[in-house]
Design an enzyme around this catalytic site. Structure first.
Site, PDB file in Angstrom:
ATOM      1  N   ASP A 165     -22.553 -19.218   5.122  1.00  0.00           N
ATOM      2  CA  ASP A 165     -22.077 -19.676   6.905  1.00  0.00           C
ATOM      3  C   ASP A 165     -21.967 -20.697   7.498  1.00  0.00           C
ATOM      4  OD1 ASP A 165     -19.819 -16.712   9.084  1.00  0.00           O
ATOM      5  OD2 ASP A 165     -19.318 -18.559   8.326  1.00  0.00           O
TER       6      ASP A 165
ATOM      7  N   LYS B 231     -19.362 -26.665   6.870  1.00  0.00           N
ATOM      8  CA  LYS B 231     -19.088 -25.993   5.439  1.00  0.00           C
ATOM      9  C   LYS B 231     -19.441 -27.177   4.724  1.00  0.00           C
ATOM     10  CE  LYS B 231     -18.047 -22.683   8.592  1.00  0.00           C
ATOM     11  NZ  LYS B 231     -18.778 -21.618   7.802  1.00  0.00           N
TER      12      LYS B 231
ATOM     13  N   ASP C 239     -18.516 -17.908   2.706  1.00  0.00           N
ATOM     14  CA  ASP C 239     -17.444 -17.315   3.811  1.00  0.00           C
ATOM     15  C   ASP C 239     -16.725 -19.048   3.693  1.00  0.00           C
ATOM     16  OD1 ASP C 239     -16.791 -16.462   7.698  1.00  0.00           O
ATOM     17  OD2 ASP C 239     -15.955 -16.373   5.993  1.00  0.00           O
ATOM     18  N   ASN C 240     -14.955 -18.595   4.730  1.00  0.00           N
ATOM     19  CA  ASN C 240     -14.446 -19.795   5.150  1.00  0.00           C
ATOM     20  C   ASN C 240     -13.822 -20.410   3.874  1.00  0.00           C
ATOM     21  OD1 ASN C 240     -17.072 -20.074   7.434  1.00  0.00           O
ATOM     22  ND2 ASN C 240     -14.312 -18.954   7.392  1.00  0.00           N
TER      23      ASN C 240
ATOM     24  N   GLU D   4     -11.014 -14.871   9.857  1.00  0.00           N
ATOM     25  CA  GLU D   4     -11.161 -13.852  11.356  1.00  0.00           C
ATOM     26  C   GLU D   4     -10.422 -13.198  12.334  1.00  0.00           C
ATOM     27  OE1 GLU D   4     -13.665 -15.929   9.881  1.00  0.00           O
ATOM     28  OE2 GLU D   4     -14.507 -16.648  11.578  1.00  0.00           O
TER      29      GLU D   4
HETATM   30  O1  LIG Z   1     -18.417 -23.902  11.295  1.00  0.00           O
HETATM   31  C1  LIG Z   1     -18.405 -22.856  11.149  1.00  0.00           C
HETATM   32  N1  LIG Z   1     -18.878 -22.039  11.111  1.00  0.00           N
HETATM   33  C2  LIG Z   1     -20.210 -22.742  11.002  1.00  0.00           C
HETATM   34  C3  LIG Z   1     -20.809 -23.002  12.832  1.00  0.00           C
HETATM   35  C4  LIG Z   1     -21.509 -23.994  13.341  1.00  0.00           C
HETATM   36  C5  LIG Z   1     -23.102 -24.059  11.922  1.00  0.00           C
HETATM   37  C6  LIG Z   1     -24.449 -24.908  12.443  1.00  0.00           C
HETATM   38  N2  LIG Z   1     -25.703 -24.258  11.942  1.00  0.00           N
HETATM   39  C7  LIG Z   1     -25.776 -22.954  11.390  1.00  0.00           C
HETATM   40  C8  LIG Z   1     -27.502 -23.546  10.630  1.00  0.00           C
HETATM   41  N3  LIG Z   1     -26.349 -24.753  10.138  1.00  0.00           N
HETATM   42  C9  LIG Z   1     -25.841 -25.857  10.842  1.00  0.00           C
HETATM   43  C10 LIG Z   1     -16.614 -22.113  11.559  1.00  0.00           C
HETATM   44  C11 LIG Z   1     -15.668 -22.760  11.873  1.00  0.00           C
HETATM   45  C12 LIG Z   1     -14.483 -21.264  11.182  1.00  0.00           C
HETATM   46  C13 LIG Z   1     -13.058 -21.753  12.560  1.00  0.00           C
HETATM   47  C14 LIG Z   1     -11.014 -20.987  11.388  1.00  0.00           C
HETATM   48  C15 LIG Z   1     -10.281 -21.798  12.217  1.00  0.00           C
HETATM   49  C16 LIG Z   1     -10.308 -22.714  13.507  1.00  0.00           C
HETATM   50  F1  LIG Z   1      -9.225 -23.233  13.840  1.00  0.00           F
HETATM   51  C17 LIG Z   1     -11.543 -22.774  13.887  1.00  0.00           C
HETATM   52  C18 LIG Z   1     -12.719 -22.746  13.873  1.00  0.00           C
HETATM   53  C19 LIG Z   1     -14.583 -20.068  11.007  1.00  0.00           C
HETATM   54  C20 LIG Z   1     -16.249 -19.903  10.379  1.00  0.00           C
HETATM   55  O2  LIG Z   1     -15.619 -18.529  10.172  1.00  0.00           O
HETATM   56  C21 LIG Z   1     -16.884 -20.630  10.571  1.00  0.00           C
HETATM   57  O3  LIG Z   1     -17.997 -20.224  10.207  1.00  0.00           O
HETATM   58 MG   LIG Z   2     -17.714 -18.099   8.573  1.00  0.00          MG
END
Ligand SMILES: O=C(NCCCCCn1ccnc1)c1cc(-c2ccc(F)cc2)cc(O)c1O
Ligand SMILES: [Mg+2]
Length: 214
Positions: free
Chosen positions: A141, A144, A169-170, A199
């Site tokens: 998660d 991506k 996820d996603n 979500e």
């Molecule tokens: O980017 C996401 N997650 C990673 C966050 C940073 C991770 C940092 N990290 C941690 C460890 N190594 C690196 C994410 C984004 C969205 C989303 C969907 C639509 C939208 F319009 C905007 C956003 C929905 C999710 O469910 C997500 O998980």
């Molecule tokens: Mg996610």
């Protein structure tokens, strides 16, 4: 000075959830994200799919890539069998600060090890650093574009065993096309798509469950 969204989410947990009651922490976050401010937690709809996979696998060792505010960390940890361990990796120190407090409020800190840093740096060190042999379940998660390289890295580091489950996820929104192509076409995985929604929205998204065949 302005508060951040994760800080406001934590405030909602501390105001509306009961210490030591993971379900009330999940409900408080979902209520906040539906009624106040959207946030990128796996959410209640995909969260139910996550719950069923965790219950089915009943994992002794779990790796979560991407902690954010700890919502899925709490969902998973609250369903783990006794003595099971969840290692969760977060790159963003600001998210980590909030997640530690959400995890503590839920009372699941004994099952959780939150590690700060980049997955690419930490995955090769899991065995020596945390005494992990293999992971029974991995929840992807985080960024991506890191799902595929980190999956290959876990394979190379011998962190997956025959039957290890990857739950991502996603896979539709924001989307992980190279990862999906890999797990769906590789003879080393048996993959299944669980259609759901992004979500707190009506936008399509889903979870991909992939069994490593060894
Ligand atoms: O980017 C996401 N997650 C990673 C966050 C940073 C991770 C940092 N990290 C941690 C460890 N190594 C690196 C994410 C984004 C969205 C989303 C969907 C639509 C939208 F319009 C905007 C956003 C929905 C999710 O469910 C997500 O998980
Ligand atoms: Mg996610």
């Amino acid at each position: 000075t302005q508060s951040t969204r994760p800080q406001r989410l934590l405030g909602a947990v501390q105001k509306n959830a009961t210490r030591g009651h993971p379900r009330s922490v999940i409900q408080a976050i979902d209520h906040f994200c539906r009624n106040k401010e959207w946030a990128m937690n796996v959410g209640d709809e995909k969260g139910c799919i996550l719950d069923s996979v965790v219950s089915e696998v009943s994992p002794a060792t779990v790796l979560e890539l991407g902690t954010y505010c700890g919502y899925s960390t709490v969902r998973i940890a609250s369903r783990l069998p006794p003595h099971a361990k969840l290692i969760t990796l977060e790159f963003n120190p600001e998210f980590a600060v909030i997640a530690r407090q959400v995890i503590a409020w839920a009372g699941v800190e004994d099952k959780v090890q939150l590690v700060e840093g980049a997955s690419g740096d930490w995955i090769p060190r899991m065995k020596e650093q945390f005494g992990v042999k293999t992971f029974d379940l991995v929840f992807l998660d985080h960024w991506k574009d890191r799902y595929l390289p980190d999956t290959k890295l876990m394979e190379e580091c011998g962190l997956l065993r025959k039957g290890s489950i990857l739950l991502a996820d996603n896979v539709i929104c924001p989307g992980t096309p190279d990862y999906l192509e890999y797990v769906r076409n590789s003879p080393r995985y048996e993959s299944q798509y669980f259609k759901s929604h992004l979500e707190y929205t009506k936008v399509e998204d889903g979870l991909e469950k992939s069994v490593f065949l060894g």
